[in-house]
Design an enzyme around this catalytic site. Structure first.
Site, PDB file in Angstrom:
ATOM      1  N   HIS A  60       0.891  -1.239   0.301  1.00 54.03           N
ATOM      2  CA  HIS A  60       0.385  -0.424  -0.282  1.00 54.03           C
ATOM      3  C   HIS A  60       0.831   1.368  -0.036  1.00 54.03           C
ATOM      4  O   HIS A  60       0.507   2.106  -0.253  1.00 54.03           O
ATOM      5  CB  HIS A  60      -1.032   0.290   1.371  1.00 54.03           C
ATOM      6  CG  HIS A  60      -1.747   0.797   1.305  1.00 54.03           C
ATOM      7  ND1 HIS A  60      -2.709   0.941   1.042  1.00 54.03           N
ATOM      8  CD2 HIS A  60      -1.825   2.549   1.871  1.00 54.03           C
ATOM      9  CE1 HIS A  60      -3.663   2.784   0.907  1.00 54.03           C
ATOM     10  NE2 HIS A  60      -2.794   2.726   1.195  1.00 54.03           N
ATOM     11  N   SER A 110      -8.131   4.313  -2.324  1.00 55.67           N
ATOM     12  CA  SER A 110      -8.698   3.177  -1.884  1.00 55.67           C
ATOM     13  C   SER A 110      -8.496   3.343  -0.308  1.00 55.67           C
ATOM     14  O   SER A 110      -8.206   3.323   0.515  1.00 55.67           O
ATOM     15  CB  SER A 110      -7.979   1.884  -2.045  1.00 55.67           C
ATOM     16  OG  SER A 110      -7.353   1.486  -2.251  1.00 55.67           O
ATOM     17  N   HIS A 111     -10.141   2.533   0.531  1.00 60.22           N
ATOM     18  CA  HIS A 111     -10.313   2.081   1.951  1.00 60.22           C
ATOM     19  C   HIS A 111     -11.054   1.006   1.808  1.00 60.22           C
ATOM     20  O   HIS A 111     -11.561   1.145   2.661  1.00 60.22           O
ATOM     21  CB  HIS A 111     -10.339   3.373   2.589  1.00 60.22           C
ATOM     22  CG  HIS A 111      -9.673   3.519   3.812  1.00 60.22           C
ATOM     23  ND1 HIS A 111     -10.545   3.625   4.696  1.00 60.22           N
ATOM     24  CD2 HIS A 111      -7.660   3.477   4.134  1.00 60.22           C
ATOM     25  CE1 HIS A 111      -9.099   3.925   6.052  1.00 60.22           C
ATOM     26  NE2 HIS A 111      -8.594   4.091   5.516  1.00 60.22           N
ATOM     27  N   HIS A 113     -10.329  -3.094   2.508  1.00 56.19           N
ATOM     28  CA  HIS A 113      -9.742  -3.482   2.968  1.00 56.19           C
ATOM     29  C   HIS A 113     -10.336  -3.342   4.411  1.00 56.19           C
ATOM     30  O   HIS A 113     -11.371  -4.001   5.411  1.00 56.19           O
ATOM     31  CB  HIS A 113      -8.453  -4.377   3.255  1.00 56.19           C
ATOM     32  CG  HIS A 113      -8.168  -5.393   2.262  1.00 56.19           C
ATOM     33  ND1 HIS A 113      -7.268  -5.873   2.323  1.00 56.19           N
ATOM     34  CD2 HIS A 113      -9.173  -5.366   0.888  1.00 56.19           C
ATOM     35  CE1 HIS A 113      -7.454  -6.547   0.919  1.00 56.19           C
ATOM     36  NE2 HIS A 113      -8.580  -6.547   0.457  1.00 56.19           N
ATOM     37  N   ASP A 285       0.259  14.857   5.450  1.00 59.57           N
ATOM     38  CA  ASP A 285      -0.950  14.305   6.255  1.00 59.57           C
ATOM     39  C   ASP A 285      -0.444  13.222   6.492  1.00 59.57           C
ATOM     40  O   ASP A 285       0.272  12.617   6.368  1.00 59.57           O
ATOM     41  CB  ASP A 285      -2.240  14.294   5.756  1.00 59.57           C
ATOM     42  CG  ASP A 285      -2.025  13.068   4.450  1.00 59.57           C
ATOM     43  OD1 ASP A 285      -1.166  12.774   3.496  1.00 59.57           O
ATOM     44  OD2 ASP A 285      -2.625  12.089   5.124  1.00 59.57           O
ATOM     45  N   GLN A 331      -6.131   8.967  13.150  1.00 57.05           N
ATOM     46  CA  GLN A 331      -6.751   9.881  12.752  1.00 57.05           C
ATOM     47  C   GLN A 331      -6.559  11.752  12.347  1.00 57.05           C
ATOM     48  O   GLN A 331      -6.101  11.840  13.889  1.00 57.05           O
ATOM     49  CB  GLN A 331      -8.269   9.583  12.293  1.00 57.05           C
ATOM     50  CG  GLN A 331      -8.355   8.491  11.710  1.00 57.05           C
ATOM     51  CD  GLN A 331      -7.369   8.252  10.100  1.00 57.05           C
ATOM     52  OE1 GLN A 331      -7.854   9.146   9.053  1.00 57.05           O
ATOM     53  NE2 GLN A 331      -6.585   7.761  10.302  1.00 57.05           N
ATOM     54  N   ASN A 550      -3.418   6.293  -7.506  1.00 53.54           N
ATOM     55  CA  ASN A 550      -3.378   4.808  -6.327  1.00 53.54           C
ATOM     56  C   ASN A 550      -3.459   3.818  -6.854  1.00 53.54           C
ATOM     57  O   ASN A 550      -4.207   3.561  -7.539  1.00 53.54           O
ATOM     58  CB  ASN A 550      -4.346   5.554  -4.677  1.00 53.54           C
ATOM     59  CG  ASN A 550      -4.886   4.365  -4.015  1.00 53.54           C
ATOM     60  OD1 ASN A 550      -6.085   3.483  -3.922  1.00 53.54           O
ATOM     61  ND2 ASN A 550      -3.662   3.990  -3.259  1.00 53.54           N
TER      62      ASN A 550
END
EC number: 6.3.5.3
Length: 760
Positions: A60, A110-111, A113, A285, A331, A550
């Protein structure tokens, strides 16, 4: 009382205990990768170093299996295309100069999983992460979109995952005050156990406000600000995004991050004031990989080194080890590089917004050295470039032997029951109303949304003085890509490009999120390579740059991968949003002529009809010539003869016509013989490069003449009536019947869903 002292594995201890066994395999590292780390360091890694390398060398974070192919985007980009970008591939998000001092940044990520493991938080933090990518460019986030894929609508897995994902997207985005201006939801058996949750964010900034991620200037301070660091999300997106799921993996709850949208909302405003005050040199970030990623990427992109002291990191859990602090994916956190003379002002602004901030390190003159301390001990000492870059794999790929057999099955059975087929099509999970999903999102917060509901593209005003705006669309079709990966990627690009063009906007840039199975599967790697080449070559043909993207691998359960799903987003610019073309007609006494632009062929491979009729996935997808897409875009740009325009994609002309008339109380008298000699093909074929337009009767001849002059195939297919009925020779069908069938599907599968009024 003081917290108990944490016993860390230090650099000195690592040197003294070279034979100590380490759990590198459990952290996802291969034997040769571990040995490569030992070679880089000249010793075994400490626990903190092992954690950092394992996170940053994950699929990732490192793109280790895709980098060799992603370079093709740069190889195919001309100087003219690159000149359109202020920031491109390799940055947190692509940035486009759209004129008048305005710039727009957008990205999709993507998120997948995490959203399977814990649907609400997985999706919510996916939104939060992509928003921070936009913030890191110096921009104000102004809208989000989502691309979702689930198993069949009636599958138990879908019933578990979908409601949580939708609530997560809506809950986080709504709390941030960001309109959700569009997206796509697809149901297919291939996504059982591997849902896709791709989040897109758009931001706006002035050209001079652009910020990039780098740590330069010896003595400059490194400041961590935002939420405190905890144990949530350790190994979250980095580990979950780099592994294949097995049965029971949905219980990996500790690895999923926990989001707080209100903290992020405050962080947005804080960041914007910091930018306005001019106190930020570089910024990054904290998303996948947490502080390990932020510090190593900032240091690797700078001209010196970095020293970090983890004792100054604000924590929300006691006795955290150095490895845990570095790998945590808590986060709503950002990392900034600030000149010493600006630190006090930086802290004042953070205090104003009640945002935690702490100086945790500084830029050093030791080139390519990242030194991290915890409780006075050196726990990480490594070249940040080796952490950030990761290994590069040229994995074997081969065209699947089974593909020839699939592609040669080109015959598709059709039906003589036009009315029954049309009703079945609009009610199918592929084409039915998504109101159950989209009504949970706020589409019009902030007051700058011009088009969203049922629209081809989301349209936003970004400059209230000039009325300049943007149109954004994101599209994909895994069925097409399965049949031909190169053409499937081109078709996704073509559809997103066309969706932007039918608003009257000029497409200017591309982003992508490439969702595939395991890169260790030669079939998957071939599909991936073909899709990359199709997208890159297609963008070059259209002369619009790919601004970034991505990659999400390991989307499979056991040995079964998902359909290859390259999501392609296109950004367009419209000088005056008040002139944006609508996708639908409204009730009234005006009579409209309906005109189809583009050629219709007998193309049903991968189509909705092929799917819902149970004929299996076979044949070839529609073939697209992107020169035709460019001609259509030119035709639609700035046209004052068109009253409404709708692209043709899934479902073909039948779906475009239905959606154009939905809620208007209008019907139509139709003659589709100029479209194709076979009525079924005319209605349900999914040929590319087609647009349905409606013009007032007095402008029909002008519209047709313009199409002929532009070299675009054109056919007048009918005119509107005020009777709410579609007339096809001896066949007729009520718009209300279609609307009711379209609206009823999702409520029938979710008890708390209410069938929407078809006229809304």
């Amino acid at each position: 009382m003081t917290a108990a002292r944490v016993v860390n594995d230090t650099v000195e201890n690592a040197k003294a205990t070279p034979d100590q066994a380490q759990p590198y395999a459990e952290l996802g590292l291969k034997d040769d990768e571990y040995q490569k780390i030992v070679g880089i360091l000249g010793r075994r890694p400490t626990d903190a170093e092992l954690s950092v390398y394992s996170v940053m060398w994950s699929e990732h974070c490192s793109y280790k299996s895709s980098k060799v192919h992603l370079r093709y985007f740069g190889e195919t980009m001309t100087e003219e295309m690159a000149a359109k970008l202020l920031a491109g591939i390799g940055e947190n998000a692509g940035v486009v100069d759209i004129g008048g001092g305005d710039a727009v940044t957008f990205r999709v990520e993507s998120h997948n999983h995490p959203s399977f493991v814990e649907p609400y938080q997985g999706a919510a933090t996916g939104v939060g992460g992509i928003v921070r990518d936009i913030m890191a460019m110096g921009a104000r986030p102004i809208a989000v979109m989502d691309q979702l894929r689930f198993g069949p609508l009636d599958a138990e897995d879908t019933k578990r995952v979908l409601p949580g994902v939708v609530r997560g997207i809506g809950g986080y985005g709504n709390c941030l005050g960001l309109p959700n201006i569009g997206g796509e939801t697809v149901f297919d058996e291939a996504y059982i156990g591997n849902p896709l949750v791709n989040a897109l964010c758009v931001g706006t900034l002035k050209v001079e406000d652009l910020h990039l991620a780098f740590a330069s200037g010896t003595g400059n301070k490194v400041i961590l600000f935002g939420s405190r660091t905890g144990l949530d999300g350790i190994g979250g997106v980095s580990v979950l995004g780099s592994a294949t799921f097995e049965e029971g993996e949905e219980r990996k709850l500790p690895a999923v991050q926990v989001g707080d949208p209100f903290a992020e909302k405050v962080l947005i405003e804080c960041c914007l004031e910091l930018y306005h005050a001019g106190v930020v040199v570089g910024i990054q970030d904290l998303g996948g990989g947490g502080l390990a990623c932020a510090t190593s990427e900032l240091a690797a992109a700078g001209d010196g080194g970095m020293r970090v002291d983890l004792d100054h990191v604000p924590l929300r859990a006691e006795n955290m080890t150095a490895a845990e602090i570095l790998a945590s994916e808590s986060q709503e956190r950002m990392c900034a590089v600030v000149a010493p003379e600006n630190v006090d002002r930086f802290m004042e602004i953070c205090a104003k917004w009640d945002v935690n901030a702490a100086v945790i390190g500084e830029v050093t003159d030791e080139a390519d050295r990242l030194a991290v301390y915890h409780q006075g001990e050196l726990v990480l000492d490594a070249p940040p470039s080796t952490i950030d870059e990761g290994p590069v794999y040229n994995r074997p790929f081969e065209r699947p032997q089974w593909l020839d057999g699939v592609q040669t099955k080109t015959e598709v059975e059709k039906s003589d029951d036009i009315v029954g087929t049309w009703l079945k099509m609009v009610a199918s999970p592929q084409l039915c109303s998504r109101d159950f999903i989209t009504q949970q999102y706020d589409r019009y917060v902030r007051g700058n949304t011009v088009q969203a509901k049922y629209a081809n593209s989301g349209v936003l005003r970004i400059n209230e003085e000039s009325n300049r705006g943007v149109a954004v669309s994101a599209d994909a079709n895994g069925r097409y890509t399965f049949l031909d990966p190169n053409m499937g990627a081109r078709l996704a690009l073509a559809e997103a490009y066309r969706n932007v063009a039918v608003t009257g906007a000029t497409p200017v840039a591309v982003t992508n999120c490439l969702n595939f199975g395991s890169p260790e599967n030669t079939d998957v790697m071939w599909q991936f390579r073909e899709a990359v080449h199709g997208l890159a070559d297609g963008a070059a043909e259209l002369a619009i740059p790919v601004s970034g993207g991505n990659v999400s691998f390991y989307n499979q359960t056991g040995d079964t991968p998902i359909l290859p799903t390259p999501v392609v987003g296109v950004l367009g610019v419209i000088e005056d949003v008040s002139t944006a073309l609508p996708h639908a007609l409204t009730a009234g006494d005006e009579e409209y002529t309906l005109i189809l632009l583009g050629e219709t062929k007998d193309e049903f491979g991968g189509s909705v009809w092929q799917d819902i009729s149970g004929q299996g996935l076979a044949g070839l997808p529609p073939q697209v010539d992107l020169a035709n897409e460019a001609r259509l875009a030119e035709y639609l740009h700035g046209s004052d003869t068109i009253s409404a325009a709708h692209d043709l994609s899934e479902g073909g002309l039948s779906q475009a016509l239905f959606e154009m008339l939905l809620g208007s109380d209008l019907g139509a008298q139709l003659d589709l013989s100029p479209v194709h000699e076979d009525l079924f093909t005319a209605l349900f074929s999914e040929s590319a490069s087609r647009v349905l337009i409606a013009v007032t009767r007095d402008r029909a001849d002008i519209a047709v003449e313009r199409a002929v002059s532009a070299g675009i195939p054109v056919a007048v297919v009918g005119s509107t009536l005020n009777d709410g009925t579609l007339h096809l020779g001896d066949t007729s069908i009520e718009m209300d019947d279609l609307a009711q069938a379209w609206a009823a599907t999702m409520p029938s599968h979710f008890d708390h869903a209410t069938a929407p009024n078809s006229a809304v």
